[in-house]
Design a protein around this motif. Structure first.
Motif, PDB file in Angstrom:
ATOM      1  N   ALA A  26       0.848  -1.199   0.000  1.00  0.00           N
ATOM      2  CA  ALA A  26       0.000   0.000   0.000  1.00  0.00           C
ATOM      3  C   ALA A  26       0.878   1.241   0.000  1.00  0.00           C
ATOM      4  CB  ALA A  26      -0.927   0.005   1.205  1.00  0.00           C
ATOM      5  N   ILE A  27       0.331   2.333  -0.531  1.00  0.00           N
ATOM      6  CA  ILE A  27       0.967   3.649  -0.482  1.00  0.00           C
ATOM      7  C   ILE A  27      -0.017   4.614   0.164  1.00  0.00           C
ATOM      8  CG2 ILE A  27       1.948   5.554  -1.814  1.00  0.00           C
ATOM      9  CD1 ILE A  27       2.746   3.571  -3.961  1.00  0.00           C
ATOM     10  N   HIS A  28       0.443   5.348   1.183  1.00  0.00           N
ATOM     11  CA  HIS A  28      -0.371   6.339   1.878  1.00  0.00           C
ATOM     12  C   HIS A  28       0.225   7.718   1.655  1.00  0.00           C
ATOM     13  CE1 HIS A  28      -2.749   3.550   4.625  1.00  0.00           C
ATOM     14  NE2 HIS A  28      -1.893   2.738   4.014  1.00  0.00           N
ATOM     15  N   ILE A  29      -0.611   8.744   1.718  1.00  0.00           N
ATOM     16  CA  ILE A  29      -0.112  10.107   1.660  1.00  0.00           C
ATOM     17  C   ILE A  29       0.281  10.522   3.076  1.00  0.00           C
ATOM     18  CG2 ILE A  29      -2.392  11.192   1.933  1.00  0.00           C
ATOM     19  CD1 ILE A  29      -1.345  13.285  -0.152  1.00  0.00           C
ATOM     20  N   ALA A  30       1.458  11.119   3.233  1.00  0.00           N
ATOM     21  CA  ALA A  30       1.998  11.392   4.557  1.00  0.00           C
ATOM     22  C   ALA A  30       1.205  12.462   5.303  1.00  0.00           C
ATOM     23  CB  ALA A  30       3.463  11.802   4.444  1.00  0.00           C
ATOM     24  N   GLU A  65       3.306   9.624 -10.253  1.00  0.00           N
ATOM     25  CA  GLU A  65       3.622  10.458  -9.096  1.00  0.00           C
ATOM     26  C   GLU A  65       4.657   9.816  -8.179  1.00  0.00           C
ATOM     27  OE1 GLU A  65       1.045  13.506  -6.317  1.00  0.00           O
ATOM     28  OE2 GLU A  65       0.060  11.902  -7.424  1.00  0.00           O
ATOM     29  N   ALA A  66       4.669   8.489  -8.090  1.00  0.00           N
ATOM     30  CA  ALA A  66       5.631   7.780  -7.248  1.00  0.00           C
ATOM     31  C   ALA A  66       5.771   6.358  -7.758  1.00  0.00           C
ATOM     32  CB  ALA A  66       5.191   7.787  -5.790  1.00  0.00           C
ATOM     33  N   LEU A  97       3.405   1.502  -9.358  1.00  0.00           N
ATOM     34  CA  LEU A  97       3.360   2.870  -9.852  1.00  0.00           C
ATOM     35  C   LEU A  97       2.099   3.568  -9.355  1.00  0.00           C
ATOM     36  CD1 LEU A  97       4.495   2.271 -13.550  1.00  0.00           C
ATOM     37  CD2 LEU A  97       5.881   3.119 -11.645  1.00  0.00           C
ATOM     38  N   LEU A  98       2.282   4.773  -8.817  1.00  0.00           N
ATOM     39  CA  LEU A  98       1.160   5.579  -8.367  1.00  0.00           C
ATOM     40  C   LEU A  98       0.875   6.625  -9.428  1.00  0.00           C
ATOM     41  CD1 LEU A  98      -0.828   6.301  -6.053  1.00  0.00           C
ATOM     42  CD2 LEU A  98       0.923   7.896  -5.220  1.00  0.00           C
TER      43      LEU A  98
END
Length: 344
Positions: free
Chosen positions: A252-256, A293-294, A309-310
């Motif tokens: 998972a990818i979260h926004i900080a 984006e990331a 890939l985000l």
């Protein structure tokens, strides 16, 4: 099981030891296959050859090879079930910090690997280490503690649930800790920690992400991050994104800023994700992003490395947003005038 990078140097944990390795990329060399051997002087009837299988003959590998040289090897854990569980370099790579199953934090001069300090940091295994400003060290242990150290002096102990009275102290333990930059604020730092349930239950409770002020170490925000037990944590160079891997193989990818989840792949790997890392936000890294984006790399016990890939999030330009807001205000006023004659 653990590793840290400093330029072309790898500090890699293997059982109770830390191995210091230097790697380099070597250009490919031409290799001659069976089809390259002609005129061997064989006697007897000459056999007609069919087409060569793909990949045989005079070939040249197009992939660089990695050469690895061992520089040092030191023992970093002395428990009965000895295992180095965490290793980190400081910002200028003059210091290496290790922690393991015996609960001792050990500091080593680098590159000499002379031990300068060791002390008992936790009653039990050290799960993770993060190095912050002024060489402060944050350690997460299986003893429900997450501690901030200045050398061997305890600065403070973190209490992620002090504003969550419904969660008992011994219900969760700290699994991971990382420092990260703050976007658009060059001098600020944030500390991020992951808390996982201490006991496995049939209906697992959620894990939690906590964001801390990097200087005062006060909690700023805590949010649940799913019911799968988190195994590893990473922060992007800009501090904008957090990456999570789980024991069930999900990523998972979260926004900080808000700790909200932006990206999730269930069971991207078939088993425990052992580490994750964002593609560096250098010039070459931005070329690899290709408009995304990331980008996050994940590795797992299934011997696979996967790229996540985000996609860039769509946003309205300000020149379009302002007229839309003005139009909404005018429309609201007109509706009120129709509903309540004489409103204006």
């Amino acid at each position: 099981m653990t590793m840290a990078l400093a330029g072309d140097i790898i500090a890699a944990g293997q059982d109770a030891s830390c191995h210091i390795l230097r790697f380099s990329l070597q250009a490919p060399e031409a290799k001659s296959g069976p089809a390259g051997r002609s005129g061997s002087g064989e006697k007897g009837p000459r056999k007609r050859k069919g087409p060569s299988p793909a990949g045989q003959g005079d070939t040249q590998s197009q992939t660089n090879e990695v050469a690895v040289e061992t520089l040092h090897s030191v023992r970093t854990d002395f428990s009965p079930d000895a295992l180095q569980k965490a290793v980190r370099f400081n910002a200028d790579c003059s210091l290496l910090v290790t922690g393991g199953a015996d609960g001792f934090l050990r500091l080593w001069e680098f590159p000499s690997m002379k031990k300068t300090l060791e002390f008992k940091a936790h009653d039990g295994e050290i799960e993770d280490i993060a190095l912050g400003p002024d060489n402060k060290v944050v350690t997460a242990g299986r003893d429900f503690q997450c501690c901030v150290w200045q050398r061997d002096q305890l600065v403070t102990g973190l209490r992620w649930n002090e504003n969550l009275p419904g969660i008992p102290d011994k219900a969760y333990r700290y699994q991971a800790c990382r420092f990260g930059a703050v976007e658009d604020n060059a001098g600020a730092l944030r500390l991020y920690t992951v808390q996982v349930p201490h006991k496995r239950e049939r209906r697992p409770p959620p894990c939690y992400l906590t964001k801390w002020d990097g200087k005062s170490f006060l909690p700023l925000l805590t949010r649940p991050c799913g019911n799968e037990v988190v195994s590893c944590l990473s922060v992007s160079d800009s501090g904008m994104f957090l990456g999570l891997g789980t024991v069930t193989g999900s990523v998972a990818i979260h926004i900080a800023f808000s700790l909200q989840r932006l990206y999730y792949v269930k069971e991207a790997h078939g088993i425990v994700v052992t580490d994750i890392a964002f593609v560096p936000e250098s010039q070459h890294g931005r070329e690899l992003l290709a408009g995304n984006e990331a980008a996050l790399l994940s590795v797992a016990v299934d011997s696979r490395c996967k790229l996540h890939l985000l996609p860039s999030r769509r946003s309205l330009p300000i020149w379009l947003l302002l007229p839309l807001c003005a139009g909404l205000i005018v429309a609201t006023i007109l509706l009120l005038q129709l509903a309540f004659p004489g409103f204006l």
